[in-house]
Scaffold this motif. Sequence first.
Motif, PDB file in Angstrom:
ATOM      1  N   LYS A  93     -31.155  32.666 -20.516  1.00 50.39           N
ATOM      2  CA  LYS A  93     -31.173  32.123 -21.867  1.00 50.39           C
ATOM      3  C   LYS A  93     -29.992  32.660 -22.680  1.00 50.39           C
ATOM      4  N   ILE A  94     -29.340  31.761 -23.382  1.00 55.71           N
ATOM      5  CA  ILE A  94     -28.258  32.153 -24.273  1.00 55.71           C
ATOM      6  C   ILE A  94     -28.871  32.619 -25.591  1.00 55.71           C
ATOM      7  N   VAL A 102     -15.500  32.473 -20.170  1.00 55.32           N
ATOM      8  CA  VAL A 102     -14.896  31.863 -18.980  1.00 55.32           C
ATOM      9  C   VAL A 102     -13.391  32.115 -19.040  1.00 55.32           C
ATOM     10  N   ILE A 103     -12.669  31.660 -18.008  1.00 50.50           N
ATOM     11  CA  ILE A 103     -11.212  31.788 -18.026  1.00 50.50           C
ATOM     12  C   ILE A 103     -10.563  30.408 -18.126  1.00 50.50           C
ATOM     13  N   LYS A 115     -21.436  25.147 -21.395  1.00 53.27           N
ATOM     14  CA  LYS A 115     -21.066  24.525 -22.666  1.00 53.27           C
ATOM     15  C   LYS A 115     -22.303  23.918 -23.329  1.00 53.27           C
ATOM     16  N   GLU A 116     -23.083  23.199 -22.540  1.00 55.28           N
ATOM     17  CA  GLU A 116     -24.293  22.584 -23.086  1.00 55.28           C
ATOM     18  C   GLU A 116     -25.276  23.642 -23.574  1.00 55.28           C
ATOM     19  N   ASN A 117     -25.472  24.692 -22.775  1.00 55.60           N
ATOM     20  CA  ASN A 117     -26.432  25.738 -23.150  1.00 55.60           C
ATOM     21  C   ASN A 117     -25.965  26.524 -24.367  1.00 55.60           C
ATOM     22  N   ALA A 124     -20.827  29.257 -28.317  1.00 57.57           N
ATOM     23  CA  ALA A 124     -19.676  28.488 -27.843  1.00 57.57           C
ATOM     24  C   ALA A 124     -19.158  29.082 -26.549  1.00 57.57           C
ATOM     25  N   ILE A 125     -18.311  28.320 -25.889  1.00 56.36           N
ATOM     26  CA  ILE A 125     -17.549  28.819 -24.748  1.00 56.36           C
ATOM     27  C   ILE A 125     -16.327  29.564 -25.295  1.00 56.36           C
TER      28      ILE A 125
END
Length: 379
Positions: A93-94, A102-103, A115-117, A124-125
């Motif tokens: 869970k976020i 991420v890179i 991204k969706e989660n 955000a990403i």
Amino acid sequence: MILPSQRHLFDIPRDVCYLNAAYMTPLTKAQQKIGAAATAQNGRPWEVFPEDFNPTSDRIRQHAAQMFSVGADDIAIIPAVSYGIATAGKNLKIRTGSHVLVIEDQFPSNIYEWKENADAAGGAIITVPTPKNHDWTNAILEALERTDVEYSVVALPQVHWSSGALIDLLEVSKACKRVGAALVLDLTQSAGAMPTDIAEIDPDYAVFGTYKWLMGPYSLCFMYVAPRHQGGQPLEQNWLARRDSEDFAGLVNYKDEYQPGARRFDMGERSNFILSPICVEGLRQLEEWGVGNIADTLKALNARLCDTAAESGFEAVPEKYRSPHMLGLYVGAKGRELLTNLKEAGVFASLRGDMLRVAPHLWIDDQDMDVFEAALKSV
């Protein structure tokens, strides 16, 4: 140990110089033979018995567990990397307002789910930009040290799919634990080409596509699930994953309990009587060669390829920061022309942005090296 060329094990025409293992590895002649036999067996379903549904899957688990220094119960069999990442996303869970690290230019299978989660959690990403020297490890560690950003998940590869640049996952894992972030790995571009001790790295989830360096068929993958997550929710509910599913006569005696360990996360129809035997043979071949020996051999091959490229004016990712098995060459505006010249010469590699990605394997021999050198010099 440096291994001799294994070209004789593959059905590669002499006029083909295949430097694109990072795209897809060819099946060995033995795998093709096994695949043909498995297909023929499926033409005789009366010879397929209930006791045949699990042994090959168990062998896959055992091979994978041995390669990555984990237990067979820690391995799930899945159809795609995205399936594994979706499983991780369902169970991790976020935290509200927190983010996912991420890179830059990371392969999308380990992006879209997060991204969706993250959006759903008001986060955000956060993308780490490409460092000029390709020292991804320090760039990631610096991002994780920020006190103004909270991370719930760090989603990474071990090797950048375009450049071949390497990430020290052990150091990243330690940093993730310090900041309370889960670590989810897509190891498709490293598993099978270099030693990877999953037990030591201790990610929360790690997913492995087999059709590249693990020498498996397309549509069959593995997922490592850390023991601390093995009580989680699978992406689907399939009967093989339930307790006592070996008893076909009792399948309507529905069970709430699952098979042990990560098996609850297996895909439906995991037995896959055609693809599974091909996968087992690929893993057996890797074990025979030794992943450490593969890495040593490919590192030596790439050193030669790097020297050849340098003579033609093409710069590589610095040796200190690159993986043993993939070589990223800066080709800039010459990329399209170079790719055309290579293809005309029978050389197969990939263009990713302004980099030519060169990914040899054990089928490469001196004649291939000569062909590659001549093609580079023609630009």
